[in-house]
Design an enzyme around this catalytic site. Structure first.
Site, PDB file in Angstrom:
ATOM      1  N   PHE A 155      -1.684   1.622   4.755  1.00 37.76           N
ATOM      2  CA  PHE A 155      -0.614   1.591   3.742  1.00 37.76           C
ATOM      3  C   PHE A 155       0.584   0.754   4.176  1.00 37.76           C
ATOM      4  CE2 PHE A 155      -2.992   5.562   3.252  1.00 37.76           C
ATOM      5  CZ  PHE A 155      -3.419   5.427   1.939  1.00 37.76           C
ATOM      6  N   GLU A 158       3.773  -5.748   4.163  1.00 40.63           N
ATOM      7  CA  GLU A 158       4.166  -6.985   4.837  1.00 40.63           C
ATOM      8  C   GLU A 158       5.681  -6.953   4.989  1.00 40.63           C
ATOM      9  OE1 GLU A 158       2.721 -10.712   3.267  1.00 40.63           O
ATOM     10  OE2 GLU A 158       0.734  -9.828   2.978  1.00 40.63           O
ATOM     11  N   CYS A 267      -1.835  -7.910  -2.314  1.00 45.26           N
ATOM     12  CA  CYS A 267      -2.416  -6.568  -2.469  1.00 45.26           C
ATOM     13  C   CYS A 267      -2.270  -5.975  -3.862  1.00 45.26           C
ATOM     14  CB  CYS A 267      -1.786  -5.630  -1.449  1.00 45.26           C
ATOM     15  SG  CYS A 267      -1.973  -6.251   0.218  1.00 45.26           S
ATOM     16  N   ARG A 334       1.182 -15.761  -1.424  1.00 47.20           N
ATOM     17  CA  ARG A 334       0.008 -15.395  -2.220  1.00 47.20           C
ATOM     18  C   ARG A 334       0.452 -14.624  -3.474  1.00 47.20           C
ATOM     19  NH1 ARG A 334      -3.725 -12.712   2.242  1.00 47.20           N
ATOM     20  NH2 ARG A 334      -1.681 -12.278   3.118  1.00 47.20           N
TER      21      ARG A 334
HETATM   22  C1  UGA Z   1       1.731  -3.283  -0.759  1.00 44.09           C
HETATM   23  C2  UGA Z   1       2.019  -1.779  -0.620  1.00 44.09           C
HETATM   24  O1  UGA Z   1       3.404  -1.531  -0.810  1.00 44.09           O
HETATM   25  C3  UGA Z   1       1.573  -1.264   0.754  1.00 44.09           C
HETATM   26  O2  UGA Z   1       1.746   0.149   0.824  1.00 44.09           O
HETATM   27  C4  UGA Z   1       0.100  -1.605   0.945  1.00 44.09           C
HETATM   28  O3  UGA Z   1      -0.376  -1.175   2.220  1.00 44.09           O
HETATM   29  C5  UGA Z   1      -0.095  -3.111   0.821  1.00 44.09           C
HETATM   30  O4  UGA Z   1       0.354  -3.524  -0.482  1.00 44.09           O
HETATM   31  C6  UGA Z   1      -1.554  -3.389   0.980  1.00 44.09           C
HETATM   32  O5  UGA Z   1      -2.352  -2.922   0.148  1.00 44.09           O
HETATM   33  O6  UGA Z   1      -1.953  -3.965   2.008  1.00 44.09           O
HETATM   34  P1  UGA Z   1       2.979  -5.501   0.103  1.00 44.09           P
HETATM   35  O7  UGA Z   1       1.941  -6.280  -0.619  1.00 44.09           O
HETATM   36  O8  UGA Z   1       3.362  -5.882   1.489  1.00 44.09           O
HETATM   37  O9  UGA Z   1       2.558  -3.937   0.199  1.00 44.09           O
HETATM   38  O10 UGA Z   1       4.288  -5.587  -0.791  1.00 44.09           O
HETATM   39  P2  UGA Z   1       5.258  -4.588  -1.543  1.00 44.09           P
HETATM   40  O11 UGA Z   1       6.406  -4.271  -0.692  1.00 44.09           O
HETATM   41  O12 UGA Z   1       4.499  -3.458  -2.119  1.00 44.09           O
HETATM   42  O13 UGA Z   1       5.763  -5.540  -2.725  1.00 44.09           O
HETATM   43  C7  UGA Z   1       4.823  -6.051  -3.673  1.00 44.09           C
HETATM   44  C8  UGA Z   1       5.539  -6.815  -4.765  1.00 44.09           C
HETATM   45  O14 UGA Z   1       6.273  -5.915  -5.592  1.00 44.09           O
HETATM   46  C9  UGA Z   1       6.559  -7.834  -4.251  1.00 44.09           C
HETATM   47  O15 UGA Z   1       6.465  -9.003  -5.026  1.00 44.09           O
HETATM   48  C10 UGA Z   1       7.894  -7.140  -4.469  1.00 44.09           C
HETATM   49  O16 UGA Z   1       8.961  -8.033  -4.621  1.00 44.09           O
HETATM   50  C11 UGA Z   1       7.609  -6.381  -5.746  1.00 44.09           C
HETATM   51  N1  UGA Z   1       8.501  -5.207  -5.949  1.00 44.09           N
HETATM   52  C12 UGA Z   1       8.480  -4.176  -5.067  1.00 44.09           C
HETATM   53  C13 UGA Z   1       9.336  -5.153  -7.068  1.00 44.09           C
HETATM   54  O17 UGA Z   1       9.375  -6.091  -7.893  1.00 44.09           O
HETATM   55  N2  UGA Z   1      10.122  -4.065  -7.254  1.00 44.09           N
HETATM   56  C14 UGA Z   1      10.134  -3.011  -6.386  1.00 44.09           C
HETATM   57  O18 UGA Z   1      10.869  -2.034  -6.620  1.00 44.09           O
HETATM   58  C15 UGA Z   1       9.282  -3.082  -5.267  1.00 44.09           C
END
Ligand code: UGA
Length: 437
Positions: A155, A158, A267, A334
């Site tokens: 979980f 990045e 992801c 990505r």
């Molecule tokens: C996500 C999950 O949060 C991790 O728990 C999981 O382990 C990971 O995928 C995975 O499956 O390997 P990650 O892809 O690193 O992690 O990124 P996030 O922090 O989840 O952000 C994803 C996207 O959502 C980003 O573009 C971010 O800017 C956006 N986001 C996030 C929002 O637009 N609003 C928010 O409130 C939070």
């Protein structure tokens, strides 16, 4: 317990170096020899906070080695973590070629290994993939009780990979027998001074927990972006206020309610599409998940719409994009929204200038000479007609009204990440996603 980690991307490399710095003898395996050579020299090949230092510490401790040789890795370890990529294919399903290749190579080694071995699947897989694709490869060795396969989804985020590995909120272990699940739990008890909650379950539930987790996060984001789109039509409203208020309800929670240009990364979009396809294949409804995806796909268009309202829609305009990475503290682009926006604006024929503290090199691989790459924020803004902030980098949060007034040709700013205080940008044409005007 000696560990091997197969597939040295974000998850695999972070896991390998964290293991080594915790004192476990660890072998990192990747089929890419160039990557292995770089890793031996202490070069991770991508940015992740703390990773450079952890890698150097691991190398200095002599607890880590890197190889592309499966024989050495499997025969010199007791537990193998499988962390190869499961990228999306054209149909939206996951491509299992790396999983199958690695599993077959591991099988070739395990069939002659005498000692018991535990294979831990960390790669994200749709429910039943382990049962239908991985277990059959190892069937004979499992029957002879010389190995087991467990599913242990990851979980980590990045940008927080090392931190999340050291302080996870939960450990999920899916197994078909107690022995293997307990063995992995024993390893985690050695890894953590204070072990987080462990949920032991069957294999398919563990896979589904991971999909459900990411789908729920995606749902929260599309939900708040939908509310933000309503705010934009009601003068005086601001999605940040709404998010703050509803986040106070403990049943909702304040995290993942930040409105923006939509979620990107390797992801959330992939796992959501995987879940949609998986549900469709079962002939079950995937309406909710499809709606979450549709909202996300449409969100970049809201930025283009604001540009039109600002009268910036013809091809003679110069647009400055601040932020290319899919979120801050990574060079990863990505599924970044920046790619969709730039493609759209190039189609109109606009001139594009971009800035990002880390992701420029990755962006160049896609857009080459088609756009201009700026080394500084000010050179990106110079003579521009409109600035769009697409990543929430800390250095953009410090921008003041005067930084735009001084050098832009026409002072139009769109804050798609909600990092600037609108009340401090009254002398320029300032718009923001989820802000009613
Ligand atoms: C996500 C999950 O949060 C991790 O728990 C999981 O382990 C990971 O995928 C995975 O499956 O390997 P990650 O892809 O690193 O992690 O990124 P996030 O922090 O989840 O952000 C994803 C996207 O959502 C980003 O573009 C971010 O800017 C956006 N986001 C996030 C929002 O637009 N609003 C928010 O409130 C939070």
């Amino acid at each position: 317990m000696k560990i091997s980690v197969i597939g040295l991307g974000f998850v695999g490399l972070s896991l390998a170096v964290t293991n080594a710095t915790k004192g476990f003898k660890t072998i990192g395996v990747d089929i890419n020899d160039l990557k292995i050579n770089d890793l031996k020299k202490g070069k991770p090949g991508f940015f992740e906070p703390q990773l450079n230092k952890k890698l150097k510490d691991a190398i200095n401790s002599n607890n880590i080695s890197f190889t592309s040789n499966f024989h050495d890795a499997i025969n010199n370890s007791d537990i193998t973590f499988l962390t190869v990529g499961t990228p999306p294919n054209k149909t939206g399903n996951i491509d299992l070629k790396f999983i199958k290749n690695a599993s077959n190579q591991i099988f070739n080694e395990l069939k002659t290994k005498k000692k018991y071995h535990l294979l831990v699947v960390k790669s994200t897989l749709s429910p039943s993939t382990t049962k239908n694709t991985i277990l059959p490869i190892f069937k004979k060795i499992i029957q002879s009780k010389k190995m087991d396969v467990v599913v242990n989804p990851e979980f980590l985020r990045e940008g927080f990979a090392i931190k999340d590995l050291l302080e996870p909120h939960l450990i999920v272990i899916g197994s078909y027998n107690k022995k293997s699940g307990n063995l992995l739990e024993k390893y985690y008890k050695k890894f953590y001074k204070k072990i987080p909650e462990v949920i032991q379950t069957d294999i398919s539930s563990a896979e589904l927990i991971k999909y459900a987790n990411n789908a729920f996060l995606a749902t929260k984001i599309s939900f708040i972006n939908s509310i933000g789109n309503i705010c934009q039509t009601i003068p005086g409203t601001d999605v940040n206020t709404i998010a703050y208020a509803i986040g106070k309800d403990p049943r909702i929670g304040s995290l993942f309610l930040k409105a923006g240009p939509g979620f990107g990364g390797s992801c959330l979009p992939k796992d959501l599409s995987g879940l949609i396809n998986y549900s469709k294949n079962l002939s079950k409804s995937s309406k909710l998940f499809e709606a979450v995806k549709d909202v996300n796909d449409l969100q970049p268009k809201k930025i283009i719409k604001i540009m039109e309202q600002m009268n910036i829609s013809d091809k003679r305009k110069t647009i400055s994009i601040l932020g290319l990475a899919f979120k801050k503290d990574t060079d990863d682009i990505r599924e970044a929204i920046s790619i969709k926006i730039v493609k759209n604006l190039l189609k109109i024929g606009m001139k594009i200038k971009v800035h990002d503290p880390m992701a420029i090199n990755n962006f160049k691989k896609i857009f080459g000479e088609k756009i201009e790459y700026s080394k500084s924020i000010s050179s990106c803004l110079t003579n521009s007609n409109c600035c769009i902030i697409l990543t929430e980098w800390d250095e953009y949060k410090k921008l003041k009204q005067k930084d735009f007034i001084k050098i832009m040709k026409t002072k139009n700013v769109i804050d798609a990440r909600r990092i600037l205080d609108p009340t401090k940008f009254k002398k320029i044409n300032f718009a923001a996603l989820g802000l009613g005007k």
